[in-house]
Motif scaffolding. Structure first.
Motif, PDB file in Angstrom:
ATOM      1  N   SER A  15      -3.953  10.531  -7.698  1.00  0.00           N
ATOM      2  CA  SER A  15      -3.435  10.624  -9.022  1.00  0.00           C
ATOM      3  C   SER A  15      -2.141   9.778  -9.355  1.00  0.00           C
ATOM      4  O   SER A  15      -1.311   9.963 -10.271  1.00  0.00           O
ATOM      5  CB  SER A  15      -2.964  12.015  -8.993  1.00  0.00           C
ATOM      6  N   PHE A  16      -2.071   8.775  -8.317  1.00  0.00           N
ATOM      7  CA  PHE A  16      -0.771   7.969  -8.528  1.00  0.00           C
ATOM      8  C   PHE A  16      -0.977   6.998  -9.737  1.00  0.00           C
ATOM      9  O   PHE A  16      -2.064   6.256  -9.570  1.00  0.00           O
ATOM     10  CB  PHE A  16      -0.384   7.226  -7.252  1.00  0.00           C
ATOM     11  N   GLY A  17       0.309   6.739 -10.381  1.00  0.00           N
ATOM     12  CA  GLY A  17      -0.047   5.768 -11.486  1.00  0.00           C
ATOM     13  C   GLY A  17       0.550   4.302 -11.183  1.00  0.00           C
ATOM     14  O   GLY A  17       0.962   4.023  -9.920  1.00  0.00           O
ATOM     15  N   THR A  18       0.864   3.404 -12.080  1.00  0.00           N
ATOM     16  CA  THR A  18       1.214   2.117 -11.748  1.00  0.00           C
ATOM     17  C   THR A  18       2.581   2.018 -11.057  1.00  0.00           C
ATOM     18  O   THR A  18       2.927   1.246  -9.968  1.00  0.00           O
ATOM     19  CB  THR A  18       1.124   1.137 -12.947  1.00  0.00           C
ATOM     20  N   PHE A  19       3.599   2.772 -11.751  1.00  0.00           N
ATOM     21  CA  PHE A  19       4.963   2.770 -11.172  1.00  0.00           C
ATOM     22  C   PHE A  19       4.931   3.026  -9.607  1.00  0.00           C
ATOM     23  O   PHE A  19       5.482   2.509  -9.003  1.00  0.00           O
ATOM     24  CB  PHE A  19       5.896   3.487 -11.905  1.00  0.00           C
ATOM     25  N   THR A  20       4.331   4.277  -9.246  1.00  0.00           N
ATOM     26  CA  THR A  20       4.442   4.798  -7.825  1.00  0.00           C
ATOM     27  C   THR A  20       3.611   3.888  -6.971  1.00  0.00           C
ATOM     28  O   THR A  20       3.991   3.399  -6.064  1.00  0.00           O
ATOM     29  CB  THR A  20       3.848   6.028  -7.934  1.00  0.00           C
ATOM     30  N   MET A  21       2.268   3.455  -7.594  1.00  0.00           N
ATOM     31  CA  MET A  21       1.610   2.510  -6.702  1.00  0.00           C
ATOM     32  C   MET A  21       2.342   1.225  -6.283  1.00  0.00           C
ATOM     33  O   MET A  21       2.283   0.612  -5.312  1.00  0.00           O
ATOM     34  CB  MET A  21       0.368   2.152  -7.433  1.00  0.00           C
ATOM     35  N   TRP A  22       3.143   0.650  -7.450  1.00  0.00           N
ATOM     36  CA  TRP A  22       3.976  -0.332  -7.059  1.00  0.00           C
ATOM     37  C   TRP A  22       4.791  -0.455  -5.968  1.00  0.00           C
ATOM     38  O   TRP A  22       4.569  -1.136  -5.118  1.00  0.00           O
ATOM     39  CB  TRP A  22       4.926  -0.932  -8.468  1.00  0.00           C
ATOM     40  N   PHE A  23       5.543   0.530  -5.876  1.00  0.00           N
ATOM     41  CA  PHE A  23       6.441   0.738  -4.713  1.00  0.00           C
ATOM     42  C   PHE A  23       5.907   1.343  -3.357  1.00  0.00           C
ATOM     43  O   PHE A  23       6.303   0.806  -2.440  1.00  0.00           O
ATOM     44  CB  PHE A  23       7.541   1.889  -4.897  1.00  0.00           C
ATOM     45  N   LEU A  24       4.426   1.982  -3.544  1.00  0.00           N
ATOM     46  CA  LEU A  24       4.080   2.224  -2.623  1.00  0.00           C
ATOM     47  C   LEU A  24       3.289   0.946  -1.697  1.00  0.00           C
ATOM     48  O   LEU A  24       3.385   0.767  -0.592  1.00  0.00           O
ATOM     49  CB  LEU A  24       2.832   3.194  -2.637  1.00  0.00           C
ATOM     50  N   GLN A  25       2.782   0.260  -2.457  1.00  0.00           N
ATOM     51  CA  GLN A  25       1.993  -1.145  -1.802  1.00  0.00           C
ATOM     52  C   GLN A  25       3.121  -2.135  -1.420  1.00  0.00           C
ATOM     53  O   GLN A  25       2.868  -2.781  -0.471  1.00  0.00           O
ATOM     54  CB  GLN A  25       1.105  -1.672  -3.093  1.00  0.00           C
ATOM     55  N   ALA A  26       4.174  -2.311  -2.359  1.00  0.00           N
ATOM     56  CA  ALA A  26       5.196  -2.908  -1.713  1.00  0.00           C
ATOM     57  C   ALA A  26       5.940  -2.512  -0.442  1.00  0.00           C
ATOM     58  O   ALA A  26       6.133  -3.667   0.349  1.00  0.00           O
ATOM     59  CB  ALA A  26       6.268  -3.308  -2.895  1.00  0.00           C
ATOM     60  N   GLY A  27       6.001  -1.362  -0.459  1.00  0.00           N
ATOM     61  CA  GLY A  27       6.474  -0.907   0.825  1.00  0.00           C
ATOM     62  C   GLY A  27       5.755  -1.079   2.083  1.00  0.00           C
ATOM     63  O   GLY A  27       6.115  -1.351   3.159  1.00  0.00           O
ATOM     64  N   GLU A  28       4.501  -1.159   2.062  1.00  0.00           N
ATOM     65  CA  GLU A  28       3.692  -1.733   3.063  1.00  0.00           C
ATOM     66  C   GLU A  28       3.844  -3.229   3.441  1.00  0.00           C
ATOM     67  O   GLU A  28       3.806  -3.561   4.838  1.00  0.00           O
ATOM     68  CB  GLU A  28       2.256  -1.357   3.011  1.00  0.00           C
ATOM     69  N   SER A  29       4.258  -3.993   2.429  1.00  0.00           N
ATOM     70  CA  SER A  29       4.438  -5.514   2.906  1.00  0.00           C
ATOM     71  C   SER A  29       5.743  -5.862   3.421  1.00  0.00           C
ATOM     72  O   SER A  29       5.632  -6.694   4.241  1.00  0.00           O
ATOM     73  CB  SER A  29       4.000  -6.148   1.443  1.00  0.00           C
ATOM     74  N   PHE A  30       6.744  -5.135   2.935  1.00  0.00           N
ATOM     75  CA  PHE A  30       8.177  -5.628   3.189  1.00  0.00           C
ATOM     76  C   PHE A  30       8.734  -4.538   4.167  1.00  0.00           C
ATOM     77  O   PHE A  30       9.197  -3.512   4.132  1.00  0.00           O
ATOM     78  CB  PHE A  30       9.069  -5.518   1.958  1.00  0.00           C
ATOM     79  N   THR A  31       8.656  -5.080   5.514  1.00  0.00           N
ATOM     80  CA  THR A  31       9.218  -4.286   6.595  1.00  0.00           C
ATOM     81  C   THR A  31      10.338  -4.839   7.413  1.00  0.00           C
ATOM     82  O   THR A  31      10.858  -5.894   6.657  1.00  0.00           O
ATOM     83  CB  THR A  31       7.886  -4.087   7.490  1.00  0.00           C
ATOM     84  N   THR A  32      10.540  -4.682   8.712  1.00  0.00           N
ATOM     85  CA  THR A  32      11.824  -5.323   9.413  1.00  0.00           C
ATOM     86  C   THR A  32      11.381  -6.686   9.450  1.00  0.00           C
ATOM     87  O   THR A  32      12.426  -7.646   9.769  1.00  0.00           O
ATOM     88  CB  THR A  32      11.999  -4.768  10.649  1.00  0.00           C
ATOM     89  N   PHE A  33       9.947  -7.093   9.580  1.00  0.00           N
ATOM     90  CA  PHE A  33       9.669  -8.532   9.487  1.00  0.00           C
ATOM     91  C   PHE A  33      10.258  -9.325   8.410  1.00  0.00           C
ATOM     92  O   PHE A  33      11.003 -10.435   8.538  1.00  0.00           O
ATOM     93  CB  PHE A  33       8.357  -8.590   9.280  1.00  0.00           C
ATOM     94  N   THR A  34      10.545  -8.716   7.164  1.00  0.00           N
ATOM     95  CA  THR A  34      11.145  -9.512   6.193  1.00  0.00           C
ATOM     96  C   THR A  34      12.668  -9.593   6.366  1.00  0.00           C
ATOM     97  O   THR A  34      13.255 -10.850   6.250  1.00  0.00           O
ATOM     98  CB  THR A  34      11.041  -8.522   4.802  1.00  0.00           C
ATOM     99  N   PHE A  35      13.393  -8.677   6.893  1.00  0.00           N
ATOM    100  CA  PHE A  35      14.626  -8.819   7.269  1.00  0.00           C
ATOM    101  C   PHE A  35      15.049  -9.620   8.677  1.00  0.00           C
ATOM    102  O   PHE A  35      15.954 -10.726   8.481  1.00  0.00           O
ATOM    103  CB  PHE A  35      15.427  -7.656   7.757  1.00  0.00           C
ATOM    104  N   LEU A  36      14.244  -9.512   9.587  1.00  0.00           N
ATOM    105  CA  LEU A  36      14.668 -10.116  11.182  1.00  0.00           C
ATOM    106  C   LEU A  36      13.716 -11.288  11.166  1.00  0.00           C
ATOM    107  O   LEU A  36      14.197 -12.366  11.293  1.00  0.00           O
ATOM    108  CB  LEU A  36      14.365  -9.063  12.005  1.00  0.00           C
ATOM    109  N   ALA A  37      12.379 -11.073  11.156  1.00  0.00           N
ATOM    110  CA  ALA A  37      11.506 -12.275  11.705  1.00  0.00           C
ATOM    111  C   ALA A  37      11.524 -13.392  10.829  1.00  0.00           C
ATOM    112  O   ALA A  37      11.160 -14.491  11.551  1.00  0.00           O
ATOM    113  CB  ALA A  37      10.085 -11.664  11.998  1.00  0.00           C
TER     114      ALA A  37
END
Length: 482
Positions: free
Chosen positions: A39-61
């Motif tokens: 039941s998730f809409g565009t706004f919630t899906m945006w953050f859910l899917q972005a959250g999968e891509s931006f991990t500690t890899f973004t900060f450190l690696a």
């Protein structure tokens, strides 16, 4: 207790509390806990899917790779936009199949599309095995973050324990909805922290971003180009290719629950248009890595570059804020990974009867997986290092099998798909563990060539793929109704 540590710990508690507040009533079954009634809409899906891509890899690696490999770190910029270009077409198809056939996991897709319980179980085992080291990376990275900004190893261990306990607790309590509520804060913190660091660190050490590049042009011009060596043009191009293939074909199992939780295919398609904008943020840690080349000795731990410079340039409270953002970039993906692993175990491997039993097995797996990753992160942080190298290249071997059956016409039968998949993983393991290099081509690409060739040859031998019966669809529908 230092100001930095205090801010870090309080920030982690806030993230955990938001996860608890995400709950919307009691989860009656595994489907509600995993995909939130789709039941998730565009706004919630945006953050859910972005959250999968931006991990500690973004900060450190990424900053670390720029420090050691120069412009080779830029491979991380184009692969996500390339993946989302393919997902614009593929994502809605996968969502539609998931809704129609009641998928909860990646393994459900393979089992139903090929009509093969064995293939579904193999995919589930691969997902659990390859995600465990990735989960450990998030927890270990979180401990490293706090250790670096406080200078105290015991603070890192304390943070790992606290963050793991909070993550497990809100995942068990709220499921996918808890992950969604924390993803909002995580992305906001991450973007603010990256812009704070890029606004201060280059100015503090070099006089500004342009000054960083001017000085590098004079002192280390090779760092501004993809040059010869391990991180050469072949490595750069094949790393982009294997990363794009892995993301485009949803080979990581924790990518599936957020995708399947969308309200409709249009939500998925719209997000795939705009999510590539997030890759602009990847350029900023690369600049920090370049700044490190000017001021840090070459023997510096590459994963420590960004936070070492941050701790030197910012006041304690601001360092604590950056640590909280980095911690959030570990906790939210770790939560999704726990969900991905536990659902595979409860839904595809153990298969207990009844919704209550499924939830118990699922929740027990969350605790076991997170606990094991925590213990290994404290006691043997490098134990799963080689297996981690297999995570992306190994799971990318699922891509041909998915591509062959996502359309109306099936191109492979279960046997050839399984043969190609296992052969590809074997090649990747051989090249990784025995450090075999073929002109610096990513091992995953070599594995895919073997994978596709063997699968195609086997399919020619067995003949045209037959239509699969709908027994798997009926079983999945019955379980979803429980």
């Amino acid at each position: 207790m230092s100001v930095t540590l205090a801010v870090s710990l309080v920030g982690m508690v806030v993230i955990g509390v938001l996860g608890f507040l995400g709950r919307r009533g009691r989860s009656a079954n595994l489907a509600e806990w995993t995909v939130g009634r789709r039941s998730f809409g565009t706004f919630t899906m945006w953050f859910l899917q972005a959250g999968e891509s931006f991990t500690t890899f973004t900060f450190l690696a990424v900053a670390g790779l720029a420090f050691t490999g120069g412009a080779s770190a830029t491979y991380a910029i184009p692969y996500i936009p390339l993946a989302y270009l393919g997902l614009y077409f593929l994502g809605p198809k996968v969502w539609r199949l998931g809704k129609e056939h009641h998928y909860l996991t990646q393994a459900d897709f393979f089992q139903e599309r090929y009509g093969s319980p064995l293939l579904g179980r193999v995919v589930a085992v691969m997902g659990v095995v390859f995600l465990l080291p990735y989960l450990q990376l998030q927890i270990t990275g979180l401990g490293l973050i706090v250790k670096l900004v406080t200078g105290d190893a015991s603070s890192g261990v304390l943070s790992m324990v606290l963050a793991t306990v909070l993550t497990v607790a809100f995942v068990l309590w709220s499921g996918i909805r808890g992950v969604a509520s924390t993803a909002y804060l995580k992305d906001a913190l991450m973007i603010l922290a990256i812009f704070l660091v890029i606004a201060v660190v280059p100015v503090h050490f070099a006089g500004g971003v342009s000054a960083v590049f001017r000085r590098l042009q004079q002192t280390d011009p090779q760092a501004l180009f993809v040059h010869t060596g391990h991180y050469d043009h072949t490595w750069w191009l094949t790393s982009i290719l294997i990363s794009a293939i892995g993301s485009m074909f949803l080979t990581l199992p924790h990518l599936w629950p957020p995708l399947l939780s969308a309200r409709d295919g249009g939500v998925v398609r719209r997000n795939n248009i705009f999510l590539p904008l997030y890759q602009l943020a990847i350029m900023l840690p690369i600049i920090i890595g370049y700044t490190g080349l000017l001021v840090l000795p070459r023997g510096t731990d590459d994963n420590a570059v960004l936070l070492t410079l941050t701790a030197r340039a910012l006041p304690d409270w601001a360092v604590g804020f950056v640590a909280v953002a980095a911690a959030a970039s570990a906790m939210v993906p770790a939560a999704v990974m726990c969900m991905g692993m536990s659902t595979l175990v409860a839904h595809n491997l153990v298969r207990p009867k009844g919704p209550r039993a499924q939830l118990w097995v699922n929740h027990g797996t969350v605790i076991a997986a997170a606990g094991l990753a925590l213990v290994l992160g404290i006691v043997r942080p490098d134990l799963l290092a080689n297996l981690l190298l297999l995570t992306f290249s190994g799971l990318a071997q699922l891509a041909p099998g998915l591509a062959a059956v996502v359309g109306r016409r099936r191109l492979l039968s279960a046997g050839p798909a399984l043969l190609g998949m296992l052969a590809g993983v074997a090649v990747v393991a051989w090249m990784t563990f025995f450090e075999v290099s073929i002109a610096h081509i990513n091992a995953g690409i070599v594995g895919l060539v073997v994978n596709i060739a063997l699968a195609a040859l086997a399919q020619l031998l067995v003949g045209k793929p037959r239509q699969v019966s709908s027994w798997a669809t009926r079983r999945l529908a019955a379980e979803a109704a429980d």
